[in-house]
Design an enzyme around this catalytic site. Sequence first.
Site, PDB file in Angstrom:
ATOM      1  N   HIS A 188      -0.138 -34.788  41.048  1.00  0.00           N
ATOM      2  CA  HIS A 188      -0.743 -35.582  40.583  1.00  0.00           C
ATOM      3  C   HIS A 188      -0.805 -37.066  41.160  1.00  0.00           C
ATOM      4  O   HIS A 188       0.091 -37.901  40.799  1.00  0.00           O
ATOM      5  CB  HIS A 188      -0.507 -35.719  39.225  1.00  0.00           C
TER       6      HIS A 188
ATOM      7  N   HIS B 263      -6.807 -36.879  39.322  1.00  0.00           N
ATOM      8  CA  HIS B 263      -5.807 -36.739  38.622  1.00  0.00           C
ATOM      9  C   HIS B 263      -5.044 -35.771  39.143  1.00  0.00           C
ATOM     10  O   HIS B 263      -3.547 -36.089  39.293  1.00  0.00           O
ATOM     11  CB  HIS B 263      -6.326 -36.044  37.430  1.00  0.00           C
TER      12      HIS B 263
ATOM     13  N   SER C 253      15.481 -29.291  -0.509  1.00  0.00           N
ATOM     14  CA  SER C 253      15.287 -27.875  -0.364  1.00  0.00           C
ATOM     15  C   SER C 253      16.314 -27.327   0.887  1.00  0.00           C
ATOM     16  O   SER C 253      16.820 -26.135   0.645  1.00  0.00           O
ATOM     17  CB  SER C 253      14.123 -27.578   0.141  1.00  0.00           C
TER      18      SER C 253
ATOM     19  N   GLU D  82       7.284 -32.460  11.267  1.00  0.00           N
ATOM     20  CA  GLU D  82       8.146 -31.542  12.048  1.00  0.00           C
ATOM     21  C   GLU D  82       7.986 -31.669  13.620  1.00  0.00           C
ATOM     22  O   GLU D  82       9.088 -31.597  14.430  1.00  0.00           O
ATOM     23  CB  GLU D  82       8.100 -29.960  11.535  1.00  0.00           C
TER      24      GLU D  82
ATOM     25  N   HIS E 242       4.708 -19.135   3.938  1.00  0.00           N
ATOM     26  CA  HIS E 242       5.878 -19.720   3.942  1.00  0.00           C
ATOM     27  C   HIS E 242       7.279 -18.732   4.505  1.00  0.00           C
ATOM     28  O   HIS E 242       8.258 -18.988   4.380  1.00  0.00           O
ATOM     29  CB  HIS E 242       6.307 -20.529   2.764  1.00  0.00           C
TER      30      HIS E 242
END
Length: 659
Positions: free
Chosen positions: A25, A260, A380, A407, A469
Amino acid sequence: MRNNQAINTLRALAADAVQAANSGHPGLPLGAAPIVYTLWQEHMNHNPHNPKWPNRDRFILSAGHGSALLYAALHLFDYGLTTEDLKNFRQENSLTPGHPEYAHTKGVEMTTGPLGQGVASAVGFAMAEAHMAAHFNRPNFPIVDHYTYALVGDGCLMEGISYEALSLAGTLKLDKLIVLYDSNNITIEGSTSLAFTENVRSRMEAQGFHTQLVEDGNDTAAISSAIAQAKATKDKPSFIEIKTQIGYGCAQKVGKASAHGEPLGKDNITQMKIDLGLPVQDFYVSDELRKDMDAFCQTAYEKEANWNWNFEAYKAEYPELAKEWEDWHTPTSYSLEDLYANYSDPSKSLATRQASYEVINKLAKRVPNFIGGSADLAPSTKTYMANKGDFSAEDYTGHNLHFGIREHAMAAIANGMALYGGLKVFCSTFFVFSDYMKNAMRLSALMHLPVTYVLTHDSIGVGEDGPTHQPIEHLAMLRSMPNMITFRPADAKETIAAWEYAMNSQDAPVSIVLSRQNLPYLANSGEEAKKGAYVIGSYTPNEADILLMATGSEVQLIEKAATLLDEAHIKACVISMPSMDLFEQQPLNYKQSILPTSNRKRLAVEALTSFGWDRYTGLDGRIISLDTFGESAPADLIFKKHGFCVENIVEQVKAYLQA
């Protein structure tokens, strides 16, 4: 001007490397060379002859596809990369792989390439710097005082992980983080206007950043001034948008998407060198530039020498802190042997997430550089450390990290903190959300980083929350990842073993997968869990009629089934296999002692997908598993409905042996 010569040399070196490989690149290196040179030459504290100097500024090439520019800079600044290394760009066994790789090339702070990971981990570097500075610095002794710079492109800022990480950076007011945006308005498919028209600086301002714009990416004075202003800004991280032209200097490619990710072509490079005032010579660096770099290295050495002198005075003034500094940066052995006896009463039970909580809090008292947190799930996942404070903009000494519901960024930030050094880092969420973390977890494994992932609510035991879940395929995913050590402990003692292994790991991340529901203390469980698989029942593998294998909450089921089978005069060997990864690392004779080839009657039980178990059950074996998604219902009902109960295991064994 000598600066222009240096910048154009960087451009040519990068273009030559890509051309020699016929792969790579060149566009970003040509456009962003003035940014990198100005930063490295005028602002960054770094010593090329000691790339691990603790108080160096960190440079993260988040846009890792532009690696040819990083390698050109490492060569020019005398980090040890030779001309031959540049000629071997992207070749087998070279020090110049296609994307930068941590611990492979001196001066590379982290493995980058997947866009957004670098800038997210840069937030982790800055968080670690803030924590270490708050803990160790004293008046007149700024032992930890440096910046983290991340060079990002449009792609990094389009990836959602950057939104998460930079939002947290703004919230935490990480003023030692400076993000340099190579803004060239081009991606692989063409203009960014195809899919990216937001006002990036307004977004960054809304996220709590001090923002600046440099209109001309070749104006090194403006770039330098912007960096200086960013360094002077307090209580906010900084974001500098620098308008560049992809493929700058190559008249046939400048501003085009084709610049690119493909070589420029020899004729185009020749003309570019002529236009830039360089000799038409491959991998050329003038003698004058070599001398400049020698002078730079001498200055860099003096900066480190001054820091070393100051640290010696610090040791005399604050010997206990200095000792702690050395301890934090020295590999240490951790023992949790004293905890096993607390969980020996077979009449008691405890969710392994709760057992993990108790271990975490023991570690928090014993390990002063232990730090971690969750993605808004500490109540939890049971990961909050009592009396250890919260890491925040108001107090960087806290050990509890609050990542928010992020997350994606959390795992990458944990990587950055682990890469920074001196800290034992963990992060946590529900197991099913490890999908969000996969890319960063993979980089943990690739970089050999000892990050601990605490992943709770491990199966259909999640119950009423339902299939969204209930992780089914996730354990197979982690087990398939090279250099990721995965534990699914069966009880509190195996959880201790998992944590003990994780704390002592030096070159691999560890995922500890934990139950929501209570699990009984097993009579014969313990630290042998660190071997990955071991016998916990009455019969040895060689004398048994059948081998029963399980992990996690299902181990208690096969243990109870074995008792009933014994009454039916069927000898069942009970094997707990908390970590397939560690079992595979054991000597062949140990593995054969647990799974002898002479006993091909085998049954595996796991409330997850069967994928991967056939390695141990073999052609003659059977598996009780769940190869469909779960459902919303009480956990006990779901387990029984899908055959995860003692009665079904006994029936299956009898039918199997009679077949």
